[in-house]
Design an enzyme around this catalytic site. Sequence first.
Site: not given
Length: 310
Positions: A63, A89, A164, A203, A205, A275, A300-301
């Site tokens: 992030d 990211e 990502y 990630d 998503n 993830d 935040d991950h």
Amino acid sequence: MKRGKKTEDAAADEENDTGSASAKKTKKAKEPEAPILYEDPPDKMTCKDGREPNMKITSWNVDGLRAWVKKNGLDWVREESPDVLCLQETKCAEKSLPAAITSMPEYPYKYWAASDEKEGYSGVAMLCKTEPIKVTYGIGKEEHDKEGRVITAEFPTFYLVTAYVPNSGRGLVRLDYRKTWDVDFRAYLSELDIQKPLVLCGDLNVAHQEIDLKNPKGNKKNAGFTPDEREGFTQLLESGFTDSFRELYPEQTNAYTFWTYMMNSRSKNVGWRLDYFVLSSSLLPGLCDCKIRNKALGSDHCPISLHIAV
């Protein structure tokens, strides 16, 4: 995960956590329930076929690479000491990379991909202790590759792909694009798998099943848990790939890798498992463990790590 997604998730999470206003009027207020946390068990160092792992891969959506470095993310990496570190990211052009990471002697082979059009958007990286045979960027389709979302490294016995995956966005404004991505990305991975087995990490998503997020009922129309996105992941698995965490821990609840910054979601463990390490089925005999390092902070991950014999 994008900011708009988090805002929408937070609202859904808040609704699920607190209940409706009318319910409060008719029922006596309940004491807040203690959060159910996930404890990452000790690492398994024996694979299904009895071998010991010879490769450790770590994946982390940071992030924002520059902010993550300032939050001492590299200290955790040095302690974990994976053979390959994959980041998503990164939000950082190669010219703006912090010297603290570009000069890391532990990883002499470093590869970066960034968005061609948007500064501070998307981006992935791969840092290796040993040099891959070959490294490529993207999946061979301009509409996807301009956003800097995929790096593929070829090693002697397998491919490693870090990705990502595009977020469908607040209001699902990119859901149609995401569905196109899923089809094209699956085709890319299947073509690689014909040549050598592969490990996909990153990630992705999507929370695949209801067990993969805290509040499934409130998020069925939100990015990351729509029927279309979940079906896309199902189709990937049906193409000859395996979700390594669920292979090892099929019934494990409360195991998440992403928490919105809002509503104290991380301390309450109101999260999503976004993830993954996805493996070609032929690599399963060498699968030892898939770890969720949820105590590692800086994003935040949280990071995830794979122990595998390849």
